[in-house]
Design a protein around this motif. Sequence first.
Motif, PDB file in Angstrom:
ATOM      1  N   HIS A  24       0.846  -1.196   0.000  1.00 21.02           N
ATOM      2  CA  HIS A  24       0.000   0.000   0.000  1.00 21.02           C
ATOM      3  C   HIS A  24       0.883   1.249   0.000  1.00 21.02           C
ATOM      4  O   HIS A  24       2.035   1.216   0.447  1.00 21.02           O
ATOM      5  CB  HIS A  24      -0.936   0.006   1.227  1.00 21.02           C
ATOM      6  CG  HIS A  24      -1.915   1.131   1.182  1.00 21.02           C
ATOM      7  ND1 HIS A  24      -1.700   2.317   1.846  1.00 21.02           N
ATOM      8  CD2 HIS A  24      -3.082   1.271   0.507  1.00 21.02           C
ATOM      9  CE1 HIS A  24      -2.722   3.135   1.586  1.00 21.02           C
ATOM     10  NE2 HIS A  24      -3.574   2.526   0.782  1.00 21.02           N
ATOM     11  N   SER A  41      -6.116   1.014  -2.056  1.00 19.61           N
ATOM     12  CA  SER A  41      -6.839  -0.210  -1.694  1.00 19.61           C
ATOM     13  C   SER A  41      -7.494  -0.854  -2.910  1.00 19.61           C
ATOM     14  O   SER A  41      -7.441  -2.078  -3.081  1.00 19.61           O
ATOM     15  CB  SER A  41      -7.947   0.087  -0.692  1.00 19.61           C
ATOM     16  OG  SER A  41      -7.495   0.888   0.321  1.00 19.61           O
ATOM     17  N   CYS A  86      -6.599  -2.133  11.235  1.00 15.72           N
ATOM     18  CA  CYS A  86      -7.047  -0.776  10.932  1.00 15.72           C
ATOM     19  C   CYS A  86      -8.075  -0.398  11.991  1.00 15.72           C
ATOM     20  O   CYS A  86      -9.166  -0.972  12.036  1.00 15.72           O
ATOM     21  CB  CYS A  86      -7.677  -0.717   9.539  1.00 15.72           C
ATOM     22  SG  CYS A  86      -8.544   0.844   9.220  1.00 15.72           S
ATOM     23  N   ALA A  89     -11.589   0.157  10.759  1.00 15.38           N
ATOM     24  CA  ALA A  89     -12.312  -1.071  10.398  1.00 15.38           C
ATOM     25  C   ALA A  89     -12.862  -1.749  11.653  1.00 15.38           C
ATOM     26  O   ALA A  89     -13.955  -2.330  11.626  1.00 15.38           O
ATOM     27  CB  ALA A  89     -11.380  -2.017   9.637  1.00 15.38           C
ATOM     28  N   TYR A 112     -17.348   0.987   3.193  1.00 17.40           N
ATOM     29  CA  TYR A 112     -15.963   1.302   2.808  1.00 17.40           C
ATOM     30  C   TYR A 112     -15.137   0.014   2.909  1.00 17.40           C
ATOM     31  O   TYR A 112     -15.335  -0.767   3.853  1.00 17.40           O
ATOM     32  CB  TYR A 112     -15.463   2.360   3.790  1.00 17.40           C
ATOM     33  CG  TYR A 112     -14.168   3.062   3.458  1.00 17.40           C
ATOM     34  CD1 TYR A 112     -13.695   3.179   2.165  1.00 17.40           C
ATOM     35  CD2 TYR A 112     -13.431   3.657   4.483  1.00 17.40           C
ATOM     36  CE1 TYR A 112     -12.518   3.858   1.902  1.00 17.40           C
ATOM     37  CE2 TYR A 112     -12.251   4.337   4.232  1.00 17.40           C
ATOM     38  CZ  TYR A 112     -11.795   4.425   2.927  1.00 17.40           C
ATOM     39  OH  TYR A 112     -10.628   5.096   2.670  1.00 17.40           O
ATOM     40  N   ASN A 114     -12.424  -0.408   4.040  1.00 22.63           N
ATOM     41  CA  ASN A 114     -11.759  -0.442   5.357  1.00 22.63           C
ATOM     42  C   ASN A 114     -12.738  -1.020   6.376  1.00 22.63           C
ATOM     43  O   ASN A 114     -13.294  -0.324   7.223  1.00 22.63           O
ATOM     44  CB  ASN A 114     -11.354   0.971   5.792  1.00 22.63           C
ATOM     45  CG  ASN A 114     -10.307   1.594   4.906  1.00 22.63           C
ATOM     46  OD1 ASN A 114     -10.325   1.393   3.691  1.00 22.63           O
ATOM     47  ND2 ASN A 114      -9.398   2.340   5.482  1.00 22.63           N
ATOM     48  N   SER A 115     -12.977  -2.315   6.267  1.00 20.00           N
ATOM     49  CA  SER A 115     -13.956  -3.009   7.116  1.00 20.00           C
ATOM     50  C   SER A 115     -13.622  -4.491   7.060  1.00 20.00           C
ATOM     51  O   SER A 115     -12.966  -4.958   6.125  1.00 20.00           O
ATOM     52  CB  SER A 115     -15.376  -2.771   6.578  1.00 20.00           C
ATOM     53  OG  SER A 115     -15.437  -3.150   5.209  1.00 20.00           O
ATOM     54  N   THR A 128     -14.431   2.355  -2.254  1.00 18.73           N
ATOM     55  CA  THR A 128     -13.131   2.808  -1.749  1.00 18.73           C
ATOM     56  C   THR A 128     -13.108   4.331  -1.892  1.00 18.73           C
ATOM     57  O   THR A 128     -14.043   4.921  -2.458  1.00 18.73           O
ATOM     58  CB  THR A 128     -11.931   2.218  -2.535  1.00 18.73           C
ATOM     59  OG1 THR A 128     -11.860   2.887  -3.789  1.00 18.73           O
ATOM     60  CG2 THR A 128     -12.070   0.731  -2.753  1.00 18.73           C
ATOM     61  N   ASP A 149     -16.866   4.970   7.964  1.00 18.37           N
ATOM     62  CA  ASP A 149     -16.150   6.246   8.139  1.00 18.37           C
ATOM     63  C   ASP A 149     -17.107   7.437   8.068  1.00 18.37           C
ATOM     64  O   ASP A 149     -17.637   7.749   7.000  1.00 18.37           O
ATOM     65  CB  ASP A 149     -15.058   6.370   7.062  1.00 18.37           C
ATOM     66  CG  ASP A 149     -14.194   7.607   7.254  1.00 18.37           C
ATOM     67  OD1 ASP A 149     -14.371   8.317   8.272  1.00 18.37           O
ATOM     68  OD2 ASP A 149     -13.342   7.880   6.392  1.00 18.37           O
ATOM     69  N   CYS A 171     -10.874   7.421  10.982  1.00 21.96           N
ATOM     70  CA  CYS A 171      -9.468   7.016  10.982  1.00 21.96           C
ATOM     71  C   CYS A 171      -8.725   7.913  11.979  1.00 21.96           C
ATOM     72  O   CYS A 171      -8.674   9.139  11.783  1.00 21.96           O
ATOM     73  CB  CYS A 171      -8.878   7.192   9.583  1.00 21.96           C
ATOM     74  SG  CYS A 171      -7.078   7.200   9.618  1.00 21.96           S
ATOM     75  N   GLU A 199     -10.849  10.777   4.140  1.00 22.45           N
ATOM     76  CA  GLU A 199     -10.934  10.386   5.553  1.00 22.45           C
ATOM     77  C   GLU A 199     -10.676  11.571   6.492  1.00 22.45           C
ATOM     78  O   GLU A 199     -10.843  11.455   7.701  1.00 22.45           O
ATOM     79  CB  GLU A 199      -9.938   9.261   5.863  1.00 22.45           C
ATOM     80  CG  GLU A 199     -10.351   7.936   5.262  1.00 22.45           C
ATOM     81  CD  GLU A 199      -9.330   6.835   5.481  1.00 22.45           C
ATOM     82  OE1 GLU A 199      -8.456   6.981   6.345  1.00 22.45           O
ATOM     83  OE2 GLU A 199      -9.406   5.832   4.764  1.00 22.45           O
ATOM     84  N   CYS A 259       0.315   6.434  10.315  1.00 22.65           N
ATOM     85  CA  CYS A 259      -0.522   5.304  10.724  1.00 22.65           C
ATOM     86  C   CYS A 259       0.413   4.227  11.285  1.00 22.65           C
ATOM     87  O   CYS A 259       1.162   3.609  10.519  1.00 22.65           O
ATOM     88  CB  CYS A 259      -1.308   4.760   9.534  1.00 22.65           C
ATOM     89  SG  CYS A 259      -2.175   3.232   9.927  1.00 22.65           S
TER      90      CYS A 259
END
Length: 304
Positions: A24, A41, A86, A89, A112, A114-115, A128, A149, A171, A199, A259
């Motif tokens: 990533h 992603s 995450c 998530a 999203y 992110n889950s 995304t 999110d 986030c 985000e 992060c």
Amino acid sequence: MEQTEIIQEIKRLCVEHNALLLAHNYQRDEVQEIADITGDSLALSIEAARAAKDVIVFCGVHFMAESAAILAPDKTVLLPRTDAGCPMADMVTPAGLRALKAEHPGATVVTYVNSSAAVKAESDICCTSSNAINVVKSLAADELILVPDRNLGRYIASFTDKTCYFWEGYCPTHDRLKVADIERTRADHPDALFMAHPECTPEVLALADHICSTSGMYAYAAKSAARKFIVGTEMGILYRLRKDNPDKEFILPSTSLICPNMKLTSLEDILQCLQTMSPVVTVPEETRERAKLTLDRMLAVPRD
Ligand code: 13P
Ligand code: SF4
């Protein structure tokens, strides 16, 4: 082992196992440097699914490797650090989402990526940061549940007349970026354009010249005539922005845009993962099939 030896050994093992190394855009510089493909992603999920490889080494966080395992069940998906999660998530659970769905039975659930796979399995379609607007525009429902999110959700909601219900996740990294950080940086660099990830909070997004996914930032910086950019996302993105645009300047408006999960994976972790062929990320088949439907619906939405 010296770093050059570690890199050589990683490359050798990738050939031996017919493995693809994905990283990533937030990964450590040296991890991005050895990856076969770097991306956001969406791009990485697509690459994982279509690559003619037996093994995917996913240098990212857990939900990304899970997406690869959902889309490519015939491949072995390795996540070098199982503790790379995450926090956003983790802010939504299947039970919590079921409760919100019960309150709004007619709403389409847009989740999203992110889950977790289990949350995706409770959803209708994924999105995304790079395709969220197109996904929402493709939907017929009058009501939407946007998960997890709150910032991306409110950003998406500003592009539609549909009634939107939000999950209040966020986030922690992007939420730390404040209006005062942008104002201070702009005062120091009045000629810079500000690009922001969706985000970020609505107040920060209101100041942005351009809002896009991590890969969208590469495209924007490359084609823009501007020479200076304030970068409203995780600092890992600076590596390739600077490498690809040596004549342009990229400024991070806050030192807290890190992060910790994205920074866990080291070259040593990747080597060990290829030596042991573990940890493998799997998704229970019933969950995988339901989660895959939501990703497939997303991938069927035309892209810009
Ligand atoms: P992108 O899809 O833009 O790469 O974002 C993923 C992510 O985790 C951002 O925090
Ligand atoms: Fe999750 Fe934020 Fe890290 Fe992206 S930057 S992986 S959303 S915690």
